[in-house]
Design a protein around this motif. Structure first.
Motif, PDB file in Angstrom:
ATOM      1  N   GLY A 220      -2.761  -1.912  -1.285  1.00 48.28           N
ATOM      2  CA  GLY A 220      -2.599  -2.494   0.034  1.00 48.28           C
ATOM      3  C   GLY A 220      -1.765  -3.753  -0.011  1.00 48.28           C
ATOM      4  N   ALA A 221      -2.410  -4.895   0.325  1.00 48.19           N
ATOM      5  CA  ALA A 221      -1.681  -6.152   0.439  1.00 48.19           C
ATOM      6  C   ALA A 221      -1.093  -6.621  -0.884  1.00 48.19           C
ATOM      7  N   ASP A 222      -1.819  -6.376  -1.986  1.00 53.09           N
ATOM      8  CA  ASP A 222      -1.331  -6.817  -3.297  1.00 53.09           C
ATOM      9  C   ASP A 222      -1.935  -5.914  -4.363  1.00 53.09           C
ATOM     10  N   ASP A 223      -1.650  -6.240  -5.634  1.00 49.83           N
ATOM     11  CA  ASP A 223      -2.108  -5.395  -6.741  1.00 49.83           C
ATOM     12  C   ASP A 223      -3.625  -5.413  -6.905  1.00 49.83           C
ATOM     13  N   ALA A 224      -4.294  -6.393  -6.328  1.00 47.71           N
ATOM     14  CA  ALA A 224      -5.760  -6.437  -6.404  1.00 47.71           C
ATOM     15  C   ALA A 224      -6.406  -5.556  -5.340  1.00 47.71           C
ATOM     16  N   ASP A 225      -5.603  -5.106  -4.391  1.00 48.62           N
ATOM     17  CA  ASP A 225      -6.123  -4.316  -3.261  1.00 48.62           C
ATOM     18  C   ASP A 225      -5.862  -2.832  -3.510  1.00 48.62           C
ATOM     19  N   LEU A 226      -6.647  -2.237  -4.398  1.00 49.40           N
ATOM     20  CA  LEU A 226      -6.509  -0.823  -4.728  1.00 49.40           C
ATOM     21  C   LEU A 226      -7.251   0.009  -3.694  1.00 49.40           C
ATOM     22  N   LEU A 227      -6.510   0.814  -2.946  1.00 51.15           N
ATOM     23  CA  LEU A 227      -7.100   1.611  -1.866  1.00 51.15           C
ATOM     24  C   LEU A 227      -7.553   2.989  -2.327  1.00 51.15           C
ATOM     25  N   ASN A 228      -6.796   3.575  -3.235  1.00 51.16           N
ATOM     26  CA  ASN A 228      -7.098   4.940  -3.672  1.00 51.16           C
ATOM     27  C   ASN A 228      -6.436   5.174  -5.020  1.00 51.16           C
ATOM     28  N   GLN A 229      -6.946   6.116  -5.798  1.00 56.10           N
ATOM     29  CA  GLN A 229      -6.331   6.403  -7.084  1.00 56.10           C
ATOM     30  C   GLN A 229      -6.647   7.819  -7.543  1.00 56.10           C
ATOM     31  N   ASP A 298       3.185   0.018   0.585  1.00 58.33           N
ATOM     32  CA  ASP A 298       3.700   0.388   1.904  1.00 58.33           C
ATOM     33  C   ASP A 298       5.216   0.578   1.876  1.00 58.33           C
ATOM     34  N   ASP A 299       5.920  -0.337   1.216  1.00 58.49           N
ATOM     35  CA  ASP A 299       7.381  -0.338   1.315  1.00 58.49           C
ATOM     36  C   ASP A 299       8.106   0.229   0.104  1.00 58.49           C
ATOM     37  N   HIS A 300       7.383   0.493  -0.987  1.00 55.31           N
ATOM     38  CA  HIS A 300       8.059   1.049  -2.156  1.00 55.31           C
ATOM     39  C   HIS A 300       7.066   1.725  -3.100  1.00 55.31           C
ATOM     40  N   ILE A 301       7.627   2.476  -4.030  1.00 58.28           N
ATOM     41  CA  ILE A 301       6.860   3.118  -5.099  1.00 58.28           C
ATOM     42  C   ILE A 301       7.398   2.572  -6.417  1.00 58.28           C
ATOM     43  N   ILE A 436      -3.719   6.182   4.919  1.00 62.15           N
ATOM     44  CA  ILE A 436      -2.678   6.861   4.148  1.00 62.15           C
ATOM     45  C   ILE A 436      -2.218   8.123   4.866  1.00 62.15           C
ATOM     46  N   GLU A 437      -3.177   8.908   5.351  1.00 60.07           N
ATOM     47  CA  GLU A 437      -2.843  10.171   6.013  1.00 60.07           C
ATOM     48  C   GLU A 437      -2.085   9.927   7.326  1.00 60.07           C
ATOM     49  N   CYS A 438      -2.435   8.848   8.037  1.00 58.01           N
ATOM     50  CA  CYS A 438      -1.816   8.578   9.338  1.00 58.01           C
ATOM     51  C   CYS A 438      -0.574   7.707   9.231  1.00 58.01           C
ATOM     52  N   ALA A 439      -0.289   7.223   8.033  1.00 55.95           N
ATOM     53  CA  ALA A 439       0.885   6.368   7.793  1.00 55.95           C
ATOM     54  C   ALA A 439       0.833   5.105   8.646  1.00 55.95           C
TER      55      ALA A 439
END
Length: 476
Positions: A220-229, A298-301, A436-439
């Motif tokens: 999410g907002a930063d590397d500490a904000d892991l939403l899914n894996q 959100d903006d890159h992989i 994630i599903e709804c973008a």
């Protein structure tokens, strides 16, 4: 005359020369440089010349000419060439170290001359160096305790289907046994499948090589904000298919558009290019290193694999026409025969052309943290979410404020319906998974959920963790 000519050349050398070192006196610690030169491309050490190229000369010349070779031989096993030369009327000793075909250590440690520095080899770097010195690749080593029963028939068939379909293997190959297929690919030694064979076609390769799986994380907002894996496992030859399935179903979006009456749902990233990037990250990975890691924002992989570029190669080299130098040549050959990668270093060219065709920003590649990173920008996702706009032509109509309000209302309604569809399909779905599903952002989902609950359309049963959603008003 020879001496003055020599010194003129020597004076042009500096501390950055990767094949020359100069020392005021010879100390035991300088034997590390002997190991470093012998393990690399060889080099010369000049005793009696200071770091700033000031000529100081040596004392006890004849004794040192005797002692230096003995000290080097006894401590490293290297037989040096020692020469007496005169520079500015002073005695200087030249020690010539030839590159050695066997690994050379000093007091149990191995050193390597890289650029103008001396590096002590440890861990994976040392392991890789020792294999290279012995003329081996890690992929070629027989995998202890593995038999042909550990090789998956389905993975072999999958490979043959693609290789024959690409015309890179004879259809008669289908009649070959597993052992014959592996033998033709150079992946079996004395009846024992190699490490490469287990990774490519093994039933459970991660049981032996834990870090051969592929990690995906949504942040999410930063590397500490892991939403899914997710962690993708299985044979490497089939892994990219699994990765693409997971990315398509959980992490990336497929915006809908119409070409005439035909409905189109292309992946937000050019699919063939994304596959090529993933294939390359797997093939060129340091296979006994750590995991391949794909971080999705959100903006890159960001996709990183361990393993530096071939010697004398840079990122710029990859972007131009170049000779392919795979880290794991036999594994790369399998991917080539299956039609997954190109054999002539054209992979990056294909990737860039695919992004250009889609009018998207090209990926960026960097070398960092002992590996190669690919940065892939998510312009379409950001555009759909409303944070950015794709390039528009001057002929496109300009939206009025009323148009914008209508568009926003339609987007909100579409997201609301999507949330209800997701809950109907999976009552245990989390807010982050909905985002994630709804973008859209997690905050946008939170607001939508609140509105739906306030209207009595849905309710939460149980705690945030372990609970589930229930649709109350099915007419909506």
């Amino acid at each position: 005359m020879w001496v003055s000519g020599f010194f003129a050349n020597f004076a042009n050398m500096n501390q950055e020369n990767q094949n020359v070192e100069h020392k005021r006196i010879l100390k035991d610690e300088y034997l590390k440089w002997v190991s470093g030169f012998a393990n690399a491309q060889g080099g010369k050490i000049y005793i009696g010349i200071d770091d700033d190229l000031t000529v100081v000369g040596v004392d006890n010349l004849h004794k040192q000419l005797e002692d230096i070779p003995n000290k080097i031989i006894n401590n490293t096993g290297v037989f040096p060439e020692t020469n007496h030369i005169m520079v500015d009327g002073k005695d200087v000793i030249e020690i010539v170290i030839e590159p050695c075909g066997m690994p050379i250590s000093y007091r149990g440690a191995y050193y390597y001359r890289s650029g103008a520095t001396k590096q002590e080899l440890r861990g994976n770097a040392l392991h890789q160096f020792l294999l290279k010195k012995m003329g081996l690749n890690w992929e070629d080593i027989p995998c202890d305790g593995v038999t042909l029963d550990d090789i998956d028939d389905g993975a072999i068939e999958y490979f043959l289907d693609h290789a024959i379909g690409e015309g890179r293997m004879d259809p008669e190959s289908r009649k070959s046994s597993k052992e014959e297929v592996l033998s033709n690919l150079g992946l079996i030694k004395d009846g024992i499948p190699t490490n490469g064979a287990v990774l490519l076609f093994g039933k459970y390769p991660q049981r032996r090589f834990v870090t051969s799986s592929f990690k995906i994380g949504r942040f999410g907002a930063d590397d500490a904000d892991l939403l899914n894996q997710d962690q993708i496992e299985g044979s490497l030859i089939q892994m990219t298919d699994k990765i693409m399935q997971v990315l398509s179903s959980k992490y990336l979006i497929r915006p809908i558009h119409y070409e005439g009456l035909q409905r189109k749902e292309p992946l937000e990233i050019p699919e063939d290019a994304l596959r090529e990037i993933i294939f390359n990250s797997i093939v060129h990975k340091l296979q006994f290193g750590t995991w391949n890691q794909m971080s999705i924002y959100d903006d890159h992989i960001r996709l990183w694999n361990e393993g530096v570029l071939p010697e004398n190669y840079t990122v710029e080299t990859l972007m131009s026409k170049h000779t392919s130098k795979p880290r794991n040549p036999k594994m790369a050959q399998v991917f080539y025969r299956a039609g997954f990668i190109e054999a002539w270093g054209r992979g990056y060219e294909k990737i860039m052309k695919a992004f250009d065709k889609a009018n998207l920003k090209r990926p960026e590649f960097t070398v960092e943290q002992g590996g190669v990173t690919a940065i892939i920008y998510r312009e379409i996702f950001m555009s759909v979410r409303g944070d950015a706009k794709l390039n528009q032509t001057d002929t496109e109509p300009i939206q009025t404020e009323q148009d914008t309000q209508k568009t926003t209302q339609k987007t909100t309604q579409k997201t609301t319906q999507k949330i209800l569809d997701l809950i109907a399909h999976n009552p245990y779905i989390t807010r982050n998974e909905m985002a994630i599903e709804c973008a859209v952002t997690p905050d946008a989902i939170k607001l939508q959920i609140k509105n739906l609950k306030d209207k009595g359309i849905i309710r939460r049963v149980g705690a945030d963790r372990g609970g589930y959603w229930e649709i109350m008003d099915h007419s909506s």
